[in-house]
Write a protein that holds these residues in place. Structure first.
Motif, mmCIF file in Angstrom:
data_model
loop_
_atom_site.group_PDB
_atom_site.id
_atom_site.type_symbol
_atom_site.label_atom_id
_atom_site.label_comp_id
_atom_site.label_asym_id
_atom_site.label_seq_id
_atom_site.Cartn_x
_atom_site.Cartn_y
_atom_site.Cartn_z
ATOM 1 N N CYS A 175 -16.283 -2.469 -5.739
ATOM 2 C CA CYS A 175 -15.126 -2.407 -6.632
ATOM 3 C C CYS A 175 -15.418 -2.984 -8.007
ATOM 4 O O CYS A 175 -14.545 -3.010 -8.877
ATOM 5 N N ASN A 226 -7.154 -5.762 -7.746
ATOM 6 C CA ASN A 226 -6.777 -7.168 -7.571
ATOM 7 C C ASN A 226 -7.218 -8.036 -8.747
ATOM 8 O O ASN A 226 -6.651 -9.093 -9.001
ATOM 9 N N ARG A 229 -6.910 -2.017 -3.655
ATOM 10 C CA ARG A 229 -7.983 -3.008 -3.571
ATOM 11 C C ARG A 229 -8.840 -3.051 -4.829
ATOM 12 O O ARG A 229 -9.496 -4.053 -5.111
ATOM 13 N N LYS A 245 0.851 -1.182 0.000
ATOM 14 C CA LYS A 245 0.000 0.000 0.000
ATOM 15 C C LYS A 245 0.889 1.235 0.000
ATOM 16 O O LYS A 245 2.110 1.136 0.156
#
Length: 346
Positions: free
Chosen positions: A297, A118, A115, A108
């Motif tokens: 996401c 991925n 996130r 990070k």
């Protein structure tokens, strides 16, 4: 939310304070040439420490991951040679840190993890073993770009100058965390006012069964280790409760709209209504499979048009798509008739 609160939520600020209660991590200064590379909107070409090159195009990720030092491709008009950028000293430090953390890390920046990216990794995971793995995720992440370009975007004191930021690569020892064990906690005036299931898109039966134990564990962890120890009175922290019932600190975030409020609204969190309704913190979680929602996401994984089609949110796009498929089918049938139904020569 003030700019100072955002600064205080940087990993390198809070990690030394709560080091005993979180996952082992290492922090590396991010050189300016690496920052420039991460912000460069182009093909991902990374030279690894073994002098191999890994290539990922924004439009085509099916290329050879172990190409030569120079990559060439051509079309009818131009020929372009792309040479992988090299960061020998930084690469060496990253590899050394990864090995020190057991060979697998969760990467990070000062605030955010990639996130939203991925999906692009070969294993669909944020687990990284090399600098190439990290670069692939970082260059594909809007969250990382936000950290690098607009960290104070939603702050109320926009008229004040932006504080100087020293960007850092944070490498956290890889740990297999079960999403159903993560919770987001909201603190206002040093009082824990709300707790939300972190992965609110899924229903976890054990949360329903252990609601009281989870609340007690989180409240005890807050009062014993977090309360009055952080630099601000208002903040958000994420925790993980393992199978033994022990609670671990995962992250700290600013108390403001830049942070996802999950099963609460920011209006609720800032109005004071939650503290008036009950003594302890309000605890919310998915209570049945009926409340399961798509991942927030999802829109980062594929073009928005495809998301709209799959969810039925845009009827016109669906109609256009069906018309296109019908047209393609008719063209295919016409070609088949012209060939007389014979199969193409092998």
């Amino acid at each position: 939310m003030k700019k100072e609160q955002v600064v205080n939520c940087q990993f390198s600020v809070w990690y030394p304070i709560f080091k005993k209660h979180t996952i082992k991590s290492l922090i590396l200064p991010l050189p300016q040439n690496v920052i420039d590379y991460l912000l460069d909107d182009g093909t991902l070409v990374v030279a690894g420490s073994d002098h191999d090159t890994q290539t990922h195009s924004n439009s085509d990720l099916n290329g050879d991951l172990n190409a030569e030092e120079d990559i060439q491709w051509s079309d009818d008009e131009t020929t372009t040679t792309v040479t992988a950028p090299e960061f020998p000293e930084f690469s060496s430090h990253v590899l050394e840190a990864i090995n020190a953390l057991g060979g697998s890390v969760f990467p990070k920046l000062n605030w955010s993890a990639p996130r939203d990216a991925n999906w692009i990794a070969l294993n669909s995971s944020l687990q990284c073993h090399s600098l190439s793995d990290i670069f692939l995720l970082f260059k594909s992440s809007d969250f990382i770009t936000h950290d690098l370009t607009q960290p104070f975007l939603l702050c109320s004191d926009q008229d004040s100058p932006d504080p100087a930021i020293n960007y850092e690569l944070v490498l956290r020892k890889w740990s297999e965390l079960i999403p159903g064990g993560e919770f987001r906690c909201f603190v206002k005036e040093n009082k824990l006012i709300a707790v939300s299931q972190r992965d609110y898109t899924q229903y976890y039966q054990h949360i329903l069964k252990q609601e009281e134990q989870i609340c007690q564990a989180v409240e005890a962890f807050f009062s014993q280790h977090i309360q009055y120890n952080f630099l601000d009175e208002d903040f958000v922290f994420d925790v993980y409760r393992d199978s033994q019932g022990r609670v671990w600190l995962i992250d700290l975030n600013p108390f403001g709209e830049v942070t996802d409020s999950l099963l609460f609204s920011w209006e609720e969190l800032t109005s004071g209504d939650l503290t008036q309704q009950q003594e302890g913190p309000a605890f919310r979680y998915a209570t049945s499979e009926v409340t399961v929602q798509p991942s927030p996401c999802l829109s980062y994984r594929i073009p928005r048009d495809f998301v709209d089609l799959s969810t039925g949110e845009d009827a016109y796009k669906l109609i256009d798509f069906l018309k296109l498929k019908k047209s393609q089918q008719e063209d295919s049938e016409e070609e088949e008739e012209e060939r007389g139904g014979d199969a193409p020569p092998q």
